[in-house]
Design a protein around this motif. Sequence first.
Motif, PDB file in Angstrom:
ATOM      1  N   GLN A 154       1.382  -1.451  -0.204  1.00 13.47           N
ATOM      2  CA  GLN A 154      -0.395   0.168  -0.146  1.00 13.47           C
ATOM      3  C   GLN A 154       1.097   0.836  -0.559  1.00 13.47           C
ATOM      4  O   GLN A 154       0.478   2.198  -0.630  1.00 13.47           O
ATOM      5  N   PHE A 155       1.677   1.461   0.853  1.00 15.53           N
ATOM      6  CA  PHE A 155       2.871   1.966   0.679  1.00 15.53           C
ATOM      7  C   PHE A 155       3.578   2.799  -0.558  1.00 15.53           C
ATOM      8  O   PHE A 155       3.283   3.911  -1.446  1.00 15.53           O
ATOM      9  N   ALA A 156       4.000   1.295  -1.523  1.00 14.58           N
ATOM     10  CA  ALA A 156       4.306   1.506  -2.873  1.00 14.58           C
ATOM     11  C   ALA A 156       2.754   2.644  -3.638  1.00 14.58           C
ATOM     12  O   ALA A 156       3.660   2.958  -4.583  1.00 14.58           O
ATOM     13  N   ILE A 157       1.797   1.859  -3.383  1.00 14.83           N
ATOM     14  CA  ILE A 157       0.672   2.446  -4.324  1.00 14.83           C
ATOM     15  C   ILE A 157       0.366   3.910  -3.981  1.00 14.83           C
ATOM     16  O   ILE A 157       0.359   4.291  -4.684  1.00 14.83           O
ATOM     17  N   MET A 158       0.817   4.445  -2.744  1.00 16.29           N
ATOM     18  CA  MET A 158      -0.093   5.814  -2.591  1.00 16.29           C
ATOM     19  C   MET A 158       1.207   6.445  -2.719  1.00 16.29           C
ATOM     20  O   MET A 158       1.413   7.511  -3.560  1.00 16.29           O
ATOM     21  N   GLY A 159       2.340   5.760  -2.676  1.00 18.83           N
ATOM     22  CA  GLY A 159       3.823   7.005  -2.758  1.00 18.83           C
ATOM     23  C   GLY A 159       3.463   7.182  -4.800  1.00 18.83           C
ATOM     24  O   GLY A 159       3.896   8.259  -5.177  1.00 18.83           O
ATOM     25  N   LEU A 197       3.969  -6.553  -5.268  1.00 19.62           N
ATOM     26  CA  LEU A 197       4.324  -5.210  -5.953  1.00 19.62           C
ATOM     27  C   LEU A 197       4.848  -6.234  -7.454  1.00 19.62           C
ATOM     28  O   LEU A 197       4.232  -5.057  -7.860  1.00 19.62           O
ATOM     29  N   LYS A 198       5.213  -6.897  -7.687  1.00 16.11           N
ATOM     30  CA  LYS A 198       5.322  -7.841  -8.851  1.00 16.11           C
ATOM     31  C   LYS A 198       3.817  -7.485 -10.152  1.00 16.11           C
ATOM     32  O   LYS A 198       3.411  -7.773 -11.098  1.00 16.11           O
ATOM     33  N   GLU A 199       2.904  -8.069  -8.823  1.00 14.38           N
ATOM     34  CA  GLU A 199       1.484  -8.455  -9.787  1.00 14.38           C
ATOM     35  C   GLU A 199       1.355  -6.818 -10.086  1.00 14.38           C
ATOM     36  O   GLU A 199      -0.660  -7.249  -9.737  1.00 14.38           O
ATOM     37  N   ILE A 200       1.078  -6.051  -9.012  1.00 11.22           N
ATOM     38  CA  ILE A 200      -0.424  -4.494  -9.737  1.00 11.22           C
ATOM     39  C   ILE A 200       0.409  -3.407 -10.477  1.00 11.22           C
ATOM     40  O   ILE A 200       1.384  -3.381 -10.920  1.00 11.22           O
ATOM     41  N   PRO A 201      -0.307  -3.224 -11.295  1.00  7.06           N
ATOM     42  CA  PRO A 201      -0.488  -2.477 -12.145  1.00  7.06           C
ATOM     43  C   PRO A 201       0.912  -0.924 -11.779  1.00  7.06           C
ATOM     44  O   PRO A 201       0.143   0.339 -11.800  1.00  7.06           O
ATOM     45  N   ILE A 202       1.605  -1.177 -11.389  1.00  2.30           N
ATOM     46  CA  ILE A 202       2.419   0.321 -11.391  1.00  2.30           C
ATOM     47  C   ILE A 202       3.927   0.552 -11.869  1.00  2.30           C
ATOM     48  O   ILE A 202       4.158  -1.193 -11.552  1.00  2.30           O
ATOM     49  N   ASN A 203       4.466   0.742 -12.291  1.00  2.00           N
ATOM     50  CA  ASN A 203       5.883   0.903 -12.878  1.00  2.00           C
ATOM     51  C   ASN A 203       7.301   0.852 -11.493  1.00  2.00           C
ATOM     52  O   ASN A 203       8.294   1.372 -11.402  1.00  2.00           O
ATOM     53  N   TYR A 204       6.709  -1.124 -11.260  1.00  2.00           N
ATOM     54  CA  TYR A 204       7.902  -1.550 -10.233  1.00  2.00           C
ATOM     55  C   TYR A 204       8.889  -1.798 -10.492  1.00  2.00           C
ATOM     56  O   TYR A 204       9.205  -2.730 -11.685  1.00  2.00           O
ATOM     57  N   THR A 205      10.262  -1.403 -10.269  1.00  2.00           N
ATOM     58  CA  THR A 205      11.457  -1.512 -11.298  1.00  2.00           C
ATOM     59  C   THR A 205      12.776  -2.473  -9.817  1.00  2.00           C
ATOM     60  O   THR A 205      13.565  -3.185 -10.381  1.00  2.00           O
ATOM     61  N   GLY A 206      12.154  -3.222  -8.714  1.00  2.00           N
ATOM     62  CA  GLY A 206      12.150  -4.261  -8.562  1.00  2.00           C
ATOM     63  C   GLY A 206      13.106  -3.795  -7.212  1.00  2.00           C
ATOM     64  O   GLY A 206      12.965  -2.681  -6.231  1.00  2.00           O
ATOM     65  N   TYR A 207      14.259  -4.679  -6.263  1.00  2.00           N
ATOM     66  CA  TYR A 207      14.891  -4.519  -4.854  1.00  2.00           C
ATOM     67  C   TYR A 207      15.411  -2.606  -5.637  1.00  2.00           C
ATOM     68  O   TYR A 207      16.095  -2.574  -6.255  1.00  2.00           O
ATOM     69  N   ILE A 208      15.934  -1.966  -4.316  1.00  2.00           N
ATOM     70  CA  ILE A 208      17.344  -1.063  -4.442  1.00  2.00           C
ATOM     71  C   ILE A 208      17.923  -0.753  -3.192  1.00  2.00           C
ATOM     72  O   ILE A 208      17.425  -1.103  -2.054  1.00  2.00           O
TER      73      ILE A 208
END
Length: 329
Positions: A154-159, A197-208
């Motif tokens: 959810q943090f990823a989606i809101m961010g 995060l890999k399963e939702i439609p945001i531009n997730y690039t993986g670990y950092i």
Amino acid sequence: MNIIVDAMGGDNAPEEIVKGCIMAANDFGEIITLVGKKDIISEHLKKAGYNGDRIKIQNAEEVISGDDEPTTAIRQKKDSSLRVGLDMLHKGQGDVMVSAGNTGALITGATLIVKRIKGVRRVALAPLMPAETGCFLLVDGGANVESSAAFLKQFAIMGSIYMEKIMHIKNPRVGLVNIGSEEEKGTEDVTEANRLLKEIPINYTGYIEGREIPCGAVDVVVCDGFTGNVILKFMEGVGIVIKRMLKGIFFKNLKTKIAALMVKGGINELGKTLDYTEYGGAPLLGCTKPVVKAHGSSNAKAFYHAIRQSIDMVNNNLVDTISENINKY
């Protein structure tokens, strides 16, 4: 628009808060309601020479200090500037609230009084931080010491929504903080969040990894609040040290002073990039109304930018967009 401001919160309250609000009222033309001890606020407005009609005062006789226990303070100090301001926001007597006060009390109060958006598990503190290529949003910056995989998702989606709506970055890149790039590395919550995060439609690039964060590798940095607060404070410290080191180098002797004059523009640009006062505050993502946490040591300039940020959140319907999307995935 009515911007509710906790006039008594922060290290430099109320003088710097009042100055920042005057600057904002003059530049943005919105109504600002200063909440706090009326006599003291009025005195500072008079001292600053303000005689306009865009700044209002809502009296509140108590103050929540930085040493107060957050939950106890919110429940017992009902006439504090922070509590009164949150009550006003909840009742629809303002559109957004800004405070530089006790972070824990603001998060607790926002959660208990303003409430979370339906479906949001935890509100998150999301400061904007400087990077080589601009800035990035850090989510969570300290609201939740421990975060499950569902929270991190959810943090990823809101961010991502914040950076697209407020910073106007199309398809913002989102990275999850970890100790390596290998799939199997990290805690159970982090590896599970990576899968989600890999399963939702945001531009997730993986670990950092930590070293990639200030290079601008992503636009949204996702982590638990403990890790995020360490990153936040560490980067603030690095910024201070860099400024000191540059000053030491360029003011060493006559030759270096001449060199400093030749690159003055670049030095000023770097200083502005590293200056937290340029970035406003940290929104509390996930609340039913916009709430912004300004830096505790905010001066007038920093508070001015926090108000600018709060106006952008309202005008761009950030809360509604999060509410519409948080439960889709």
